[in-house]
Write a protein that holds these residues in place. Structure first.
Motif, PDB file in Angstrom:
ATOM      1  N   GLU A 181       0.827  -1.207   0.000  1.00 25.74           N
ATOM      2  CA  GLU A 181       0.000   0.000   0.000  1.00 25.74           C
ATOM      3  C   GLU A 181       0.861   1.257   0.000  1.00 25.74           C
ATOM      4  O   GLU A 181       0.555   2.243  -0.685  1.00 25.74           O
ATOM      5  N   ALA A 182       1.966   1.226   0.754  1.00 27.09           N
ATOM      6  CA  ALA A 182       2.856   2.384   0.801  1.00 27.09           C
ATOM      7  C   ALA A 182       3.550   2.603  -0.535  1.00 27.09           C
ATOM      8  O   ALA A 182       3.752   3.742  -0.969  1.00 27.09           O
ATOM      9  N   VAL A 183       3.923   1.509  -1.198  1.00 29.63           N
ATOM     10  CA  VAL A 183       4.572   1.625  -2.506  1.00 29.63           C
ATOM     11  C   VAL A 183       3.626   2.258  -3.522  1.00 29.63           C
ATOM     12  O   VAL A 183       4.039   3.064  -4.358  1.00 29.63           O
ATOM     13  N   ARG A 184       2.348   1.904  -3.437  1.00 24.33           N
ATOM     14  CA  ARG A 184       1.373   2.512  -4.347  1.00 24.33           C
ATOM     15  C   ARG A 184       1.272   4.021  -4.121  1.00 24.33           C
ATOM     16  O   ARG A 184       0.998   4.787  -5.049  1.00 24.33           O
ATOM     17  N   LYS A 185       1.519   4.457  -2.902  1.00 27.91           N
ATOM     18  CA  LYS A 185       1.458   5.883  -2.580  1.00 27.91           C
ATOM     19  C   LYS A 185       2.756   6.591  -2.942  1.00 27.91           C
ATOM     20  O   LYS A 185       2.735   7.689  -3.518  1.00 27.91           O
TER      21      LYS A 185
END
Length: 307
Positions: A181-185
């Motif tokens: 999820e953090a990588v997507r952000k």
């Protein structure tokens, strides 16, 4: 460490990049026998090696997914290819010249469960060939003057002196766990670097988005170090030089960036040039200057990948 019943185990995608080191990558796969975590997805990205690693990888870990790239994408590009293919809730990017120890994954996941602000977590590193000797127990900040930094605890005997969970400036590129999820952000690892400094830049991007970088002493990984590039190769000289300048250009604001430029011009360049000449290392001298010229030819170094 056996998993408890009635516990949720998020899927963890282990991603590693291979380049002409099938036997080393196979040893990493073999070390997964020390893994007790029940839900893994293992992805091996091959960066256009002359030897296909699939047979060696599947001999040690039959369930591994092997992705064959038709060109060498570098460290960042290879990892990004694996990230795009991963389905895990957490992504564990590891060098192929590392080997797992028991409880490695569980300790890293513990950080995310207790610290919602965690963006990247790295374990403690020991040298594989000198077990008990620390390579990494966190990173110091990149010096605004020199553009360099150092690993905490490096080459010290591990007597538990760094057995404390802590925030750190940078993760170790050889083993980094990140939430998908953090990588997507934040976006993917910056491919402009190709080799070296990309994990520092990536960590800076995570921090800009409000995440923190952590060191988890409870998790341990062994590192064989520089098995792909070599410890003293012209390739390493080129990319360390090129990317040291590039990192400062992308992550340090004026006037500090100007101070670094003056330091590099009047101290680093004369010193390194003299050393390579005295040692008669003309190949390294050429690589050093090529790294400098690469930056001079590119006035705008922005090339940030997005997921």
């Amino acid at each position: 460490m056996q998993p408890e019943n009635n516990t949720y185990y998020p899927l963890v995608s282990i991603i590693t990049v291979n380049y002409n080191n099938a036997s080393v990558t196979a040893e990493l796969m073999r070390s997964l026998r020390y893994n007790s975590y029940p839900r893994l997805e293992v992805i091996v990205v091959d960066n256009a090696s002359t030897e296909n690693p699939m047979t060696a990888v599947h001999k040690e870990y039959p369930a591994a997914k092997v992705i064959l790239s038709d060109k060498n994408l570098g460290f960042a590009g290879g990892n990004n290819l694996g990230i795009r293919a991963a389905t895990g809730e957490y992504l564990f990017l590891v060098n192929n010249d590392t080997e797992f120890t028991e409880g490695l994954i569980e300790g890293l996941l513990e950080v995310f469960s207790k610290h919602p602000d965690a963006g990247v977590v790295s374990p403690k590193f020991h040298y594989f060939f000198h077990k008990g000797t620390i390579e990494y127990a966190g990173y110091k900040a990149v010096d605004a003057l020199t553009g360099r930094n150092s690993m905490i605890g490096c080459k010290e005997q591990d007597n538990g002196q760094y057995d404390a969970f802590s925030e750190t400036h940078y993760a170790h590129g050889g083993a980094m766990m990140v939430p998908a999820e953090a990588v997507r952000k934040v976006g993917l690892m910056p491919e402009i670097y190709f080799l070296y400094y990309e994990e520092f830049d990536w960590c800076e991007q995570f921090k800009r988005q409000g995440y923190k970088i952590y060191y988890q002493y409870k998790s341990l990984i062994y590192h064989k170090e520089s098995m792909t590039t070599g410890k003293n190769s012209p390739l390493k000289t080129y990319y360390i030089t090129r990317n040291r300048i590039l990192f400062m250009r992308r992550n340090v604001e004026l006037p500090a960036r100007l101070v670094f430029a003056l330091y590099f011009i009047f101290l680093t360049i004369p010193k390194n040039t003299a050393q390579f000449l005295l040692k008669k290392e003309s190949v390294h001298l050429k690589a050093f200057w090529n790294g400098i010229f690469w930056n001079l030819k590119r006035p705008k170094p922005d090339n940030i990948c997005v997921a």
